[in-house]
Write an enzyme that holds these catalytic residues in place. Structure first.
Site, PDB file in Angstrom:
ATOM      1  N   ASP A  38      54.589  50.292  41.072  1.00  0.00           N
ATOM      2  CA  ASP A  38      55.202  50.788  39.837  1.00  0.00           C
ATOM      3  C   ASP A  38      56.483  50.025  39.532  1.00  0.00           C
ATOM      4  OD1 ASP A  38      53.265  52.646  39.324  1.00  0.00           O
ATOM      5  OD2 ASP A  38      54.308  54.311  40.299  1.00  0.00           O
ATOM      6  N   LYS A 117      48.793  64.896  37.816  1.00  0.00           N
ATOM      7  CA  LYS A 117      48.134  63.590  37.827  1.00  0.00           C
ATOM      8  C   LYS A 117      47.545  63.377  39.220  1.00  0.00           C
ATOM      9  CE  LYS A 117      49.008  58.794  36.417  1.00  0.00           C
ATOM     10  NZ  LYS A 117      48.542  58.087  37.603  1.00  0.00           N
ATOM     11  N   CYS A 425      64.543  66.804  81.339  1.00  0.00           N
ATOM     12  CA  CYS A 425      65.585  67.306  82.231  1.00  0.00           C
ATOM     13  C   CYS A 425      64.852  68.102  83.312  1.00  0.00           C
ATOM     14  CB  CYS A 425      66.514  68.219  81.434  1.00  0.00           C
ATOM     15  SG  CYS A 425      67.585  69.233  82.464  1.00  0.00           S
ATOM     16  N   CYS A 432      70.683  74.961  82.741  1.00  0.00           N
ATOM     17  CA  CYS A 432      70.855  73.967  81.686  1.00  0.00           C
ATOM     18  C   CYS A 432      70.992  74.750  80.391  1.00  0.00           C
ATOM     19  CB  CYS A 432      69.673  73.008  81.594  1.00  0.00           C
ATOM     20  SG  CYS A 432      69.814  71.871  80.201  1.00  0.00           S
TER      21      CYS A 432
HETATM   22  S1  IVH Z   1      44.760  60.985  30.517  1.00  0.00           S
HETATM   23  C1  IVH Z   1      44.958  57.431  27.767  1.00  0.00           C
HETATM   24  N1  IVH Z   1      45.101  62.928  32.199  1.00  0.00           N
HETATM   25  O1  IVH Z   1      46.059  58.474  35.325  1.00  0.00           O
HETATM   26  C2  IVH Z   1      45.024  58.652  28.610  1.00  0.00           C
HETATM   27  N2  IVH Z   1      44.934  60.722  33.071  1.00  0.00           N
HETATM   28  O2  IVH Z   1      47.513  55.902  34.433  1.00  0.00           O
HETATM   29  C3  IVH Z   1      44.874  58.372  30.026  1.00  0.00           C
HETATM   30  N3  IVH Z   1      45.056  60.613  35.514  1.00  0.00           N
HETATM   31  O3  IVH Z   1      43.456  56.292  34.496  1.00  0.00           O
HETATM   32  C4  IVH Z   1      44.150  59.387  30.752  1.00  0.00           C
HETATM   33  N4  IVH Z   1      45.248  62.774  35.854  1.00  0.00           N
HETATM   34  O4  IVH Z   1      43.090  57.911  36.394  1.00  0.00           O
HETATM   35  C5  IVH Z   1      44.953  61.604  32.061  1.00  0.00           C
HETATM   36  N5  IVH Z   1      45.346  64.770  33.556  1.00  0.00           N
HETATM   37  C6  IVH Z   1      45.213  63.455  33.413  1.00  0.00           C
HETATM   38  C7  IVH Z   1      45.187  62.582  34.521  1.00  0.00           C
HETATM   39  C8  IVH Z   1      45.059  61.207  34.302  1.00  0.00           C
HETATM   40  C9  IVH Z   1      45.153  61.585  36.426  1.00  0.00           C
HETATM   41  C10 IVH Z   1      44.973  59.173  35.836  1.00  0.00           C
HETATM   42  C11 IVH Z   1      43.743  58.500  35.285  1.00  0.00           C
HETATM   43  C12 IVH Z   1      44.247  57.427  34.403  1.00  0.00           C
HETATM   44  C13 IVH Z   1      45.625  57.204  34.931  1.00  0.00           C
HETATM   45  C14 IVH Z   1      46.529  56.670  33.880  1.00  0.00           C
END
Ligand code: IVH
Length: 670
Positions: A38, A117, A425, A432
């Site tokens: 990232d 996520k 120990c 102790c």
């Molecule tokens: S929405 C254009 N919702 O995150 C919208 N993505 O970096 C993109 N991901 O490829 C998808 N949980 O693998 C969405 N609740 C969620 C998500 C989610 C995980 C992942 C997914 C996507 C990546 C984006």
């Protein structure tokens, strides 16, 4: 820096980014942690922001993921599967919202659909006339791999929909992932849970995919014919109705302040979930607003991923403390410059033991990487030796106990033929100080006496105030002194008195465990209590030096016997047990009163074969019989082993008592 140099620098980073994408998406084998990935991505985006002349087709602002693998048929997504931009802090979120306001030319209240996520891999499922026809991976966002058969092996993915109102054609998207507990079983084969999911999903043979329990959580749609939904939240509800799994932690939140609050709360709970999450996704809930906002080249304007902080961080070792445990183990703990890892401030990290320090050559003053994963204690993963000062000295592990000054040893394990990694120990006595305090903490703990109101901190405090120095002191506390202590009063004193009084009735097994003898945990305490029956027998075994009789009872081996002998070699420890046995009401194990040996008594002479005296005795008692220690008219059987005492046999004959062998005894029991 001149323009050429900036460009060169930029292209190096983009190339690096592309290579990592290949390892991550195509090979399912990332070479760097996500946080570093990232960071790299952000550096490239920032360079592009500052220097408008920079651009490249492999930049994260243009590309998503990695092109589809050659092993699968390709499938062009009807609607591209894009990525999400990342936010790392509150300011990033305000900027995200500001851009929306600018784009809409209006400052309005926005409602967000908040979704965990999950750190897996995304998949797209196309249903036509209620049947799953195409299952596809993300690929490079435009073209993915056709992995329908593999996806069909996942139980969360319906292959046919029964609902009347299901759209004629819909592409449902979601995350494929493996649960932490399932990952543990296969963790030797993959770097992390996401790679396990990705690797398994992209097997050529669906039977291979099926071997690993994958899960699917749905979160959005791609192509949707005749869309009639107004809100993302409505769509999520519908998904559930149709039989898809949606995340239970999805939420609706309206202001950045509340988003940040929820993020903080969720981040602290993330390790308790049974799947990996690397952040929260915030989506503008109103779908018409979403379509007005549209996309940049690689991500929607209407959504953002608010990432969690990494589970590791760099910090400096300020000092190394040696903690002494109940069993005398010397555990080194690094005191580090406080650092925030995953929302928790960490200032201690375990260094495990002396061998670990030597292996990693960990020194005071070192810059180290610390990891905090799940509920485990933070630990050092690596030392950054490039940052080490030339004056740095190798850490000398103490050779004597820092608490009592006694000698410390590393035990030799006869089975592995190696010295133990842990230094101890040798003072198992209450002499102790640290061992004594840790023993007291064990004595009052949940599985032992379970004394409410007398926690670990109170033990430390009462120790310092000379109120408790030995377990028996707990039952003779100076309450008038305690009542006047800071944070105490009549009410808490009364509560403490009551729970101490309650703890006095304890079963024999718990009592043995509570003494805190090394290698005598709950299981072994039970075995001993089953065989020894009561505390006076136990004390008798110790005083008459007959602990060896416990040898060969199921589970009790030389290690346990030596540990018992070692513990009771201290007269202080024996004295404690004797005193406790008169203070406590130790309940004996209740046995069957109507067994085969009801009203029958036995006595042994000579050595038994393959069974200890204690076990034979317990066998008799389990069947309601009793054993006697001298011959008299009440005796029913004299059991004769090897090298018996002739005098006893003669006496038995004289009194007309039945003389039987070990075999006969077992026959009586069938
Ligand atoms: S929405 C254009 N919702 O995150 C919208 N993505 O970096 C993109 N991901 O490829 C998808 N949980 O693998 C969405 N609740 C969620 C998500 C989610 C995980 C992942 C997914 C996507 C990546 C984006």
């Amino acid at each position: 820096m001149d323009k050429e140099q900036i460009k060169k620098n930029y292209l190096i980073k983009v190339k690096e980014y592309k290579d990592h994408n290949k390892s991550y998406y195509d090979e399912s084998n990332p070479k760097i942690p996500d946080s570093q990935y990232d960071k790299l991505k952000n550096e490239i985006l920032n360079l592009e922001k500052t220097y408008k002349f920079l651009n490249n087709k492999n930049s994260p602002s243009k590309s998503v993921g990695y092109k589809a693998s050659k092993s699968f048929d390709k499938y062009k997504h009807k609607v591209p599967m894009l990525s999400l931009s990342n936010a790392f802090n509150e300011e990033d979120l305000y900027n995200f919202e500001k851009k929306i306001f600018n784009y809409l030319n209006n400052k309005i209240k926005i409602e967000y659909s908040v979704e965990p996520k999950i750190d897996g891999i995304s998949a797209s499922l196309t249903y036509i006339n209620k049947k799953l026809l195409y299952g596809v991976s993300r690929g490079d966002g435009n073209v993915g791999e056709l992995i329908t058969e593999n996806l069909k092996t996942i139980k969360d993915i319906p292959q046919e929909i029964k609902f009347k109102n299901f759209p004629e054609e819909i592409e449902i998207r979601g995350e494929v992932f493996i649960k932490k507990k399932d990952f543990l079983k296969i963790k030797d084969k993959f770097a992390n849970a996401r790679n396990a999911a990705s690797g398994s999903l992209r097997q050529k043979d669906p039977k291979e995919t099926k071997k690993i329990p994958l899960n699917f959580v749905a979160y959005t749609f791609g192509y949707l014919k005749n869309n009639s939904f107004n809100k993302q939240s409505d769509f999520l509800n519908k998904l559930k109705e149709w039989g898809f799994k949606v995340n239970k932690n999805n939420n609706m939140i309206s202001t950045i302040k509340d988003l940040v609050k929820f993020h903080k709360l969720f981040e602290s709970k993330r390790f308790n979930l049974d799947y990996d999450v690397d952040g929260l996704v915030y989506k503008v809930n109103d779908l018409s607003m979403q379509s007005r906002l549209g996309f940049t080249s690689n991500a929607p304007r209407w959504a953002i991923a608010h990432k969690f902080s990494a589970d590791n961080a760099n910090t400096k070792i300020l000092n190394i403390d040696i903690q002494i445990g109940r069993t005398g183990a010397l555990t080194p703990v690094a005191k580090v410059e406080p650092v925030n890892i995953g929302g928790v401030v960490v200032s201690n990290a375990t260094l495990h033991n002396e061998d670990e320090i030597n292996r990693k050559d960990i020194r005071i003053g070192d810059v180290v990487k610390i990891e905090r994963a799940g509920d485990v204690i933070p630990h050092v993963i690596e030392v950054d030796k490039t940052k080490r000062k030339s004056v740095s000295k190798k850490y000398e592990f103490p050779s004597v106990c820092p608490s009592c000054g006694s000698q410390t040893i590393k035990e030799f394990n006869k089975i592995t033929k190696k010295f133990d990694a842990v230094r101890r120990c040798i003072n198992t006595d209450f002499k102790c100080e640290r061992i004594a305090i840790e023993n007291l903490k064990h004595f009052i703990s949940k599985e032992a006496l379970n004394i409410d109101g007398l926690g670990k901190k109170v033990i430390e405090k009462f120790w310092d105030l000379n109120l408790i120095k030995k377990p028996q002191d707990i039952f003779n506390l100076n309450y008038s002194k305690i009542k006047n202590l800071d944070g105490w009063g009549q009410l808490s004193v009364n509560n403490l008195k009551r729970s101490i009084e309650n703890s006095k009735t304890i079963n024999f097994q718990r009592f043995i465990y509570s003494i805190g003898i090394r290698h005598i945990g709950i299981e072994n305490a039970k075995i001993i209590s089953d065989n020894v029956k009561n505390v006076s027998n136990f004390i008798n075994l110790i005083e008459t030096k007959r602990l060896d009789e416990l040898l060969n009872i199921n589970g009790i081996g030389e290690t346990q016997i030596n540990s018992l002998k070692n513990f009771f070699a201290s007269s202080n420890n024996l004295k404690t047990i004797i005193e406790l046995s008169s203070i406590l009401k130790i309940e004996n194990k209740k046995f069957n009163q109507n067994g085969l040996f009801k009203n029958k008594s036995f006595m042994f002479t000579g050595k038994l074969n393959g069974i200890s005296r204690a076990e034979a005795k317990s066998l008799i008692e389990k069947n309601s019989g009793i054993t006697l220690s001298s011959i008299n008219n009440n005796l029913n059987y004299l059991v004769v082993g090897e090298k018996p005492t002739l005098r006893k046999i003669n006496k038995a004959k004289e009194l007309g008592i039945k003389i039987i062998s070990q075999k006969d005894l077992l026959k009586l029991l069938n």
